[in-house]
Scaffold this active site. Structure first.
Site, mmCIF file in Angstrom:
data_model
loop_
_atom_site.group_PDB
_atom_site.id
_atom_site.type_symbol
_atom_site.label_atom_id
_atom_site.label_comp_id
_atom_site.label_asym_id
_atom_site.label_seq_id
_atom_site.Cartn_x
_atom_site.Cartn_y
_atom_site.Cartn_z
ATOM 1 N N SER A 1 -9.778 48.459 -62.633
ATOM 2 C CA SER A 1 -10.629 49.332 -63.441
ATOM 3 C C SER A 1 -11.825 48.610 -64.034
ATOM 4 C CB SER A 1 -9.813 49.943 -64.575
ATOM 5 O OG SER A 1 -9.405 48.934 -65.486
ATOM 6 N N GLY A 2 -11.766 47.286 -64.069
ATOM 7 C CA GLY A 2 -12.790 46.522 -64.759
ATOM 8 C C GLY A 2 -12.303 46.015 -66.098
ATOM 9 N N ASP B 1 -6.261 44.262 -68.131
ATOM 10 C CA ASP B 1 -4.907 44.500 -67.631
ATOM 11 C C ASP B 1 -4.854 44.526 -66.107
ATOM 12 O OD1 ASP B 1 -3.729 44.674 -70.174
ATOM 13 O OD2 ASP B 1 -4.292 46.772 -70.367
ATOM 14 N N SER B 2 -5.733 45.304 -65.490
ATOM 15 C CA SER B 2 -5.702 45.402 -64.026
ATOM 16 C C SER B 2 -6.115 44.092 -63.372
ATOM 17 C CB SER B 2 -6.597 46.553 -63.549
ATOM 18 O OG SER B 2 -7.937 46.369 -63.963
ATOM 19 N N ALA C 1 -5.636 48.265 -57.768
ATOM 20 C CA ALA C 1 -6.637 49.135 -58.381
ATOM 21 C C ALA C 1 -7.185 48.425 -59.609
ATOM 22 C CB ALA C 1 -6.013 50.470 -58.762
ATOM 23 N N CYS D 1 -5.011 62.064 -63.898
ATOM 24 C CA CYS D 1 -5.618 61.038 -63.044
ATOM 25 C C CYS D 1 -4.545 60.241 -62.315
ATOM 26 C CB CYS D 1 -6.498 60.117 -63.885
ATOM 27 S SG CYS D 1 -7.375 58.862 -62.928
ATOM 28 N N CYS E 1 -12.357 58.899 -70.597
ATOM 29 C CA CYS E 1 -13.361 58.046 -69.953
ATOM 30 C C CYS E 1 -14.601 58.805 -69.506
ATOM 31 C CB CYS E 1 -12.742 57.309 -68.766
ATOM 32 S SG CYS E 1 -12.328 58.366 -67.361
#
Length: 359
Positions: free
Chosen positions: A8-9, A12-13, A6, A97, A195
């Site tokens: 997120s942009g 970290d991801s 996943a 979420c 967000c």
């Protein structure tokens, strides 16, 4: 292992996905489109974030897709956020979420497509115990630890969680690694606010959706000391922005003590009245079995607060937590994460608080 990353942009991801590739896993990147709007300036679900995620996936060399989860996000996170504030409670949308989107809707789709795990950039660790139990633990870096917002996860979810950043000592090292990998998001700022609220003004955002609701602000003696245009714009422990019409008799600051949605009243008073000696409510566990017998543990009532030593036990089918020392400004609707050492035992959704009489 076939891994769905996943993305997120954010940095970290992106690094988490790259590390999954380094470990030899078959990795596919996916960005979750969570907003129904075609535009946006901030957060983790804007068109710019999708572009950043796509660029990171290309640099890493993995397939990339954008999946639309906006309907589920609206229902499970945004609508819940609005209804909770309308009821005088203080929700945590990031926790919702994780519970309903990333590790529920996304995980179900991933498993249906043959993936073994969902990889995210969360700072947390999962270990498989000898008895076959998956244990959720704090990250090695307590400064970046995100186990609080993951405490709601249960065994069926933890079994398929993959957190490559869990043992990383610091965020600085993650950014350095991203830079070395040629990832353009290496210097992208962290997102700290809600967000789906572009302005970061929660009260104004809620007012646009709930509407103006004039009411009174009263003190802990029942005296009217001000007015408001919507109790939903306040939260327990708030001090700034109260705009009271009369000063406190003792000259000390007043804080929001309670929000009464039925009477549309905000109650204010001294900080001492924010003291909480007992928390209780519905709960979930990561695999630990709570009973009526008290256990020693620690409780964390906010994402970035320090844990406090406590005892926890079941009473009348709800989890009761009694901190060894008082905690302050705890609102109904908040989540409390329960720990033993670094291990997360479960999550308490705070429905009631108690203050014991001073000795």
């Amino acid at each position: 292992m076939k891994v769905l990353a996943a993305m997120s942009g954010g940095v970290d991801s992106a690094v988490a996905a790259a590390r999954a590739v380094d470990m030899g896993h078959d990795v596919v990147g996916v960005h979750l489109a969570l907003s129904r709007s075609a535009s946006g300036k901030r957060g983790c679900c804007t068109p710019r974030d999708a572009q950043d995620a796509a660029q990171a996936a290309q640099a890493i060399g993995i397939p990339f897709y954008v999946w639309d989860f906006s309907e589920e996000f609206q229902e499970k996170v945004i609508d819940n956020f609005i209804s909770e504030y309308s009821a005088g409670r203080t929700p945590n949308p990031c926790l919702r979420c994780n519970e309903h989107i990333k590790f529920s809707s996304l995980l179900r789709r991933a498993l249906a497509l043959g993936f073994d795990a969902v990889c995210t950039g969360h700072y947390a660790r999962v270990f498989l115990d000898e008895d076959g139990t998956y244990q959720l633990h704090r990250a090695s870096s307590w400064a970046k630890d995100q186990s609080y917002v993951l405490a709601v996860l249960q065994q069926a979810q933890l079994k398929h969680c993959y957190f490559p950043l869990g043992a990383t000592p610091s965020k600085k090292l993650v950014r350095q690694e991203a830079d070395e990998r040629g990832l353009k998001v290496s210097k992208k700022p962290d997102s700290h606010d809600v967000c789906f609220i572009p302005s970061s003004n929660t009260g104004a955002w809620l007012s646009q959706r709930i509407g103006r609701r004039d009411g009174d602000i009263i003190d802990d003696l029942g005296q009217r000391v001000g007015s408001h245009t919507g109790a939903f714009a306040y939260t327990v422990g708030q001090r700034k922005g109260l705009r009271l019409s009369s000063p406190a008799w003792d000259g000390k600051p007043r804080y929001v003590l309670d929000i009464e949605p039925i009477s549309n009243t905000v109650v204010v008073g001294p900080r001492e009245s924010l003291r909480v000696d007992e928390l209780s409510g519905a709960f979930t566990t990561t695999g630990w079995c709570f009973t009526s017998r008290p256990i020693e543990c620690s409780v964390q009532v906010r994402a970035h607060s320090d844990p406090v030593s406590a005892i926890a036990f079941i009473r009348d089918d709800v989890l009761v937590v009694r901190p060894d020392e008082p905690v302050f400004a705890v609102a109904k609707g908040q989540s409390a994460a329960i720990y033993r050492g670094t291990r997360v035992l479960g999550q308490l959704m705070i429905d009631n608080t108690k203050k014991y009489a001073s000795s």
